[in-house]
Scaffold this active site. Structure first.
Site, PDB file in Angstrom:
ATOM      1  N   HIS A   1       1.595 -68.107   2.377  1.00  0.00           N
ATOM      2  CA  HIS A   1       1.196 -69.144   1.411  1.00  0.00           C
ATOM      3  C   HIS A   1       0.343 -70.223   2.061  1.00  0.00           C
ATOM      4  O   HIS A   1       0.432 -70.469   3.262  1.00  0.00           O
ATOM      5  CB  HIS A   1       2.412 -69.721   0.668  1.00  0.00           C
ATOM      6  CG  HIS A   1       3.300 -70.635   1.445  1.00  0.00           C
ATOM      7  ND1 HIS A   1       4.617 -70.355   1.706  1.00  0.00           N
ATOM      8  CD2 HIS A   1       3.073 -71.859   1.989  1.00  0.00           C
ATOM      9  CE1 HIS A   1       5.154 -71.369   2.375  1.00  0.00           C
ATOM     10  NE2 HIS A   1       4.240 -72.285   2.561  1.00  0.00           N
TER      11      HIS A   1
ATOM     12  N   ASP B   1       0.064 -81.048  -1.234  1.00  0.00           N
ATOM     13  CA  ASP B   1       1.242 -80.812  -2.073  1.00  0.00           C
ATOM     14  C   ASP B   1       2.303 -81.887  -1.891  1.00  0.00           C
ATOM     15  O   ASP B   1       2.223 -82.712  -0.971  1.00  0.00           O
ATOM     16  CB  ASP B   1       1.841 -79.424  -1.773  1.00  0.00           C
ATOM     17  CG  ASP B   1       1.903 -79.107  -0.271  1.00  0.00           C
ATOM     18  OD1 ASP B   1       1.832 -80.045   0.548  1.00  0.00           O
ATOM     19  OD2 ASP B   1       2.023 -77.929   0.080  1.00  0.00           O
TER      20      ASP B   1
ATOM     21  N   GLU C   1       2.577 -69.762  -3.415  1.00  0.00           N
ATOM     22  CA  GLU C   1       3.398 -68.652  -2.938  1.00  0.00           C
ATOM     23  C   GLU C   1       2.760 -67.317  -3.333  1.00  0.00           C
ATOM     24  O   GLU C   1       1.890 -67.277  -4.215  1.00  0.00           O
ATOM     25  CB  GLU C   1       4.798 -68.756  -3.556  1.00  0.00           C
ATOM     26  CG  GLU C   1       5.564 -70.016  -3.159  1.00  0.00           C
ATOM     27  CD  GLU C   1       6.131 -69.948  -1.733  1.00  0.00           C
ATOM     28  OE1 GLU C   1       5.585 -69.191  -0.901  1.00  0.00           O
ATOM     29  OE2 GLU C   1       7.108 -70.663  -1.454  1.00  0.00           O
TER      30      GLU C   1
HETATM   31  C1  GLP Z   1       4.997 -75.815   3.791  1.00  0.00           C
HETATM   32  C2  GLP Z   1       3.700 -76.547   3.423  1.00  0.00           C
HETATM   33  C3  GLP Z   1       2.476 -75.785   3.896  1.00  0.00           C
HETATM   34  C4  GLP Z   1       2.644 -75.416   5.360  1.00  0.00           C
HETATM   35  C5  GLP Z   1       3.866 -74.529   5.528  1.00  0.00           C
HETATM   36  C6  GLP Z   1       4.088 -74.084   6.953  1.00  0.00           C
HETATM   37  O1  GLP Z   1       5.305 -74.810   2.926  1.00  0.00           O
HETATM   38  N1  GLP Z   1       3.603 -76.747   1.995  1.00  0.00           N
HETATM   39  O2  GLP Z   1       1.312 -76.582   3.704  1.00  0.00           O
HETATM   40  O3  GLP Z   1       1.492 -74.761   5.830  1.00  0.00           O
HETATM   41  O4  GLP Z   1       4.990 -75.273   5.100  1.00  0.00           O
HETATM   42  O5  GLP Z   1       4.766 -75.082   7.648  1.00  0.00           O
HETATM   43  P1  GLP Z   1       4.956 -75.137   9.224  1.00  0.00           P
HETATM   44  O6  GLP Z   1       3.647 -75.619   9.751  1.00  0.00           O
HETATM   45  O7  GLP Z   1       6.052 -76.144   9.433  1.00  0.00           O
HETATM   46  O8  GLP Z   1       5.295 -73.788   9.667  1.00  0.00           O
END
Ligand code: GLP
Length: 265
Positions: A138, A67, A143
């Site tokens: 997600h 993304d 989402e």
């Molecule tokens: C964002 C990304 C996801 C990721 C999520 C969790 O939303 N688009 O791919 O898994 O954050 O992030 P973190 O690993 O910082 O908790």
């Protein structure tokens, strides 16, 4: 689903690096789906170390990120382009022409999404998709209520996700509200999925994804239908699992021919 529970973040990251390394050594031209967020940082650090010290090569691999925010300049420090460059790409020998992220500044977002799907297909599909998980379940930026068959498209971030990502931007008001993300259907087509989760904030989402119902309200639960999905968790992310003892037993008694982890160092 294979559930692997490790004592802490570093052990989770090393175990994930073993998984990626095993796949890469079997197929040097591996097509890897990559994730952003703080969770895979330890994995990227460990892969970079193995590249530097142990000759692990990504020279023939191809990558596709999940993304990118819409409207952030690619060189903005919080763009996923910058994130990947700083945390991984510049530390390994990936060929820049084979690293891909969606272009969040494309004039025609719909055409960009279609082109991204076409590029994944042209590369032969994703062999190994690395995933984190949002605290609302997600994956990518799919989402809750995302279609479980969705393809690459624009998504609006939930307030919860905006709040969770505010720490990177120095305030929720600076977080973009839209992103391009590959779909749940796109992720589902990867030949293998590897989801990492660390920390107590992820425990409810992990429990819903693994032991809850298959539902668009927890997009990660779609992985229950995937036939080659491994989750590597640390203890704190695994506390909500009712069958934790069983998962540990399965992992500890795994036949040698099924094992991919390197012996403890
Ligand atoms: C964002 C990304 C996801 C990721 C999520 C969790 O939303 N688009 O791919 O898994 O954050 O992030 P973190 O690993 O910082 O908790």
């Amino acid at each position: 689903m294979e559930i692997v529970i490790k004592p802490d973040y570093d052990a989770m990251s090393r175990c994930a690096a073993d998984f990626v390394e095993t796949s890469l050594r079997r197929k040097p031209d591996l097509v890897i789906g990559l994730a952003t967020g703080s969770t895979p940082l330890g994995l990227y650090r460990e892969l970079a170390r193995r590249h530097r010290e142990e000759g692990l090569s990504f020279a023939h691999a191809t990558t596709f990120n999940l993304d990118e925010y819409i409207g952030l300049p690619a060189d903005h420090p919080q763009s996923y382009h910058s994130f990947m460059r700083e945390s991984f790409f510049r530390h390994v020998d990936l060929d820049a022409s084979r690293t891909h992220l969606p272009d969040g500044n494309a004039a025609d977002i719909a055409a960009e999404c279609a082109a991204y799907e076409a590029a994944i297909r042209a590369a032969g599909g994703i062999d190994l998709q690395v995933l984190g998980i949002g605290n609302d379940g997600h994956i990518g930026f799919n989402e809750p209520s995302s279609s479980l068959r969705s393809r690459t498209r624009i998504k609006t971030l939930t307030e919860q996700t905006v709040r969770a990502n505010a720490r990177f931007f120095g305030g929720a008001d600076k977080v973009p509200h839209h992103a391009i993300t590959v779909g749940v259907g796109t992720i589902f087509e990867a030949r293998q999925c590897l989801l990492l989760a660390s920390g107590p904030d992820k425990a409810a989402a992990v429990a819903a994804a693994v032991e809850g119902p298959l539902t668009a309200m927890c997009p990660a639960s779609a992985l229950q239908f995937h036939d080659a999905c491994t989750l590597i968790l640390d203890e704190t992310a695994a506390v909500g699992l009712k069958r934790g003892r069983y998962y540990r037993y399965v992992y500890d008694t795994k036949p040698a021919w099924q094992q991919w982890e390197k012996p403890a160092r």
